[in-house]
Motif scaffolding. Structure first.
Motif, short mmCIF file in Angstrom:
data_model
loop_
_atom_site.label_atom_id
_atom_site.label_comp_id
_atom_site.label_asym_id
_atom_site.label_seq_id
_atom_site.Cartn_x
_atom_site.Cartn_y
_atom_site.Cartn_z
N LEU A 42 0.83 -1.20 0.00
CA LEU A 42 0.00 0.00 0.00
C LEU A 42 0.87 1.26 0.00
O LEU A 42 0.62 2.20 -0.77
N TRP A 46 0.97 3.92 -3.02
CA TRP A 46 0.69 5.34 -2.76
C TRP A 46 1.76 6.22 -3.38
O TRP A 46 1.47 7.20 -4.07
N GLU A 99 -9.01 8.88 -1.22
CA GLU A 99 -8.41 9.37 0.02
C GLU A 99 -9.48 9.96 0.95
O GLU A 99 -9.55 9.62 2.13
N TYR A 103 -9.44 6.42 2.96
CA TYR A 103 -8.20 6.35 3.73
C TYR A 103 -8.08 7.43 4.81
O TYR A 103 -7.66 7.13 5.92
N LYS A 106 -9.97 6.53 7.88
CA LYS A 106 -9.34 5.40 8.59
C LYS A 106 -8.13 5.87 9.40
O LYS A 106 -7.92 5.42 10.53
N VAL A 182 1.10 10.37 5.54
CA VAL A 182 0.57 9.03 5.24
C VAL A 182 1.60 7.93 5.45
O VAL A 182 1.32 6.93 6.13
N MET A 186 1.54 4.86 8.09
CA MET A 186 1.51 3.44 7.74
C MET A 186 2.62 2.68 8.46
O MET A 186 2.42 1.55 8.91
N GLU A 191 0.07 -1.39 7.66
CA GLU A 191 -0.89 -1.24 6.56
C GLU A 191 -2.19 -1.99 6.81
O GLU A 191 -3.24 -1.58 6.36
N LEU A 194 -5.31 -0.25 7.98
CA LEU A 194 -6.05 0.57 7.03
C LEU A 194 -6.94 -0.25 6.12
O LEU A 194 -7.69 0.32 5.33
#
Length: 195
Positions: A42, A46, A99, A103, A106, A182, A186, A191, A194
């Motif tokens: 992830l 990204w 996003e 995301y 989250k 971000v 993470m 990850e 998420l």
């Protein structure tokens, strides 16, 4: 965060995120991201998406400059510009939608301290979208001017280049700041949190 502080952190004026917003940045410096145990698919995806947005922006600038400098005629310019502009728009809008809807909420749920940073990023998205619409309008004006005389084409190309340059400067600042929130998030939380 109060309105004054938020104004000082507006995308149009900031030169980066302060340590109190990007509070994980020091613990997870950019050069060490890829080697971290929690760096996975992830995070890699990204960064790839952000890399492709940067590439689209650069390609659009180069295509426009070639036309403005006379190294490309109107037909070649249009053939190169229109598909890349459409891809850039779709890619950017789709990325921001995911996003904002998936995301960022989250991340907020994982760590309430991140809420301020993600509020800034969402405000960035609103501003970028407004500037994107202006860029699209300017690009349409440029496409319409391609069938006109050289002066009209030049004015339209100059106008688009100016609007586009402003948009891309904001986008590049936003992408860098977003990565500094971000990716350390993470690495800190993993990850899977998420998913």
């Amino acid at each position: 965060m109060d309105a004054t502080a938020q104004g000082q952190l507006s995308l149009t004026v900031r030169t980066g995120l302060p340590a109190e917003v990007a509070y994980l940045r020091e613990s997870y410096p950019r050069p060490l991201w890829r080697g971290h145990a929690n760096y996975g698919q992830l995070a890699d995806f990204w960064l790839q998406v952000h890399g492709s947005l940067r590439e689209y922006g650069k390609a659009l600038e180069e295509i426009t400059e070639a036309f403005r400098e006379g190294r490309s005629d109107a037909t070649l310019f249009q053939q190169a510009f229109v598909p890349r502009m459409n891809q850039f728009l779709q890619h950017l809008m789709g990325h921001h939608q995911i996003e904002d809807q998936a995301y960022f909420p989250k991340f907020r749920a994982l760590d309430p301290r991140m809420a301020v940073g993600f509020e800034l990023l969402e405000n960035d998205h609103v501003l970028i979208h407004e500037r994107l619409l202006g860029s699209v309008d300017s690009a349409r004006g440029l496409m319409a001017a391609l069938s006109q005389d050289a002066d009209a084409r030049r004015r339209a190309a100059d106008a688009y280049a100016s609007v586009s340059r402003d948009l891309l400067a904001l986008l590049l600042r936003h992408l860098e700041d977003e990565e500094e929130l971000v990716i350390p998030g993470m690495l800190q939380h993993g990850e899977r949190s998420l998913a």
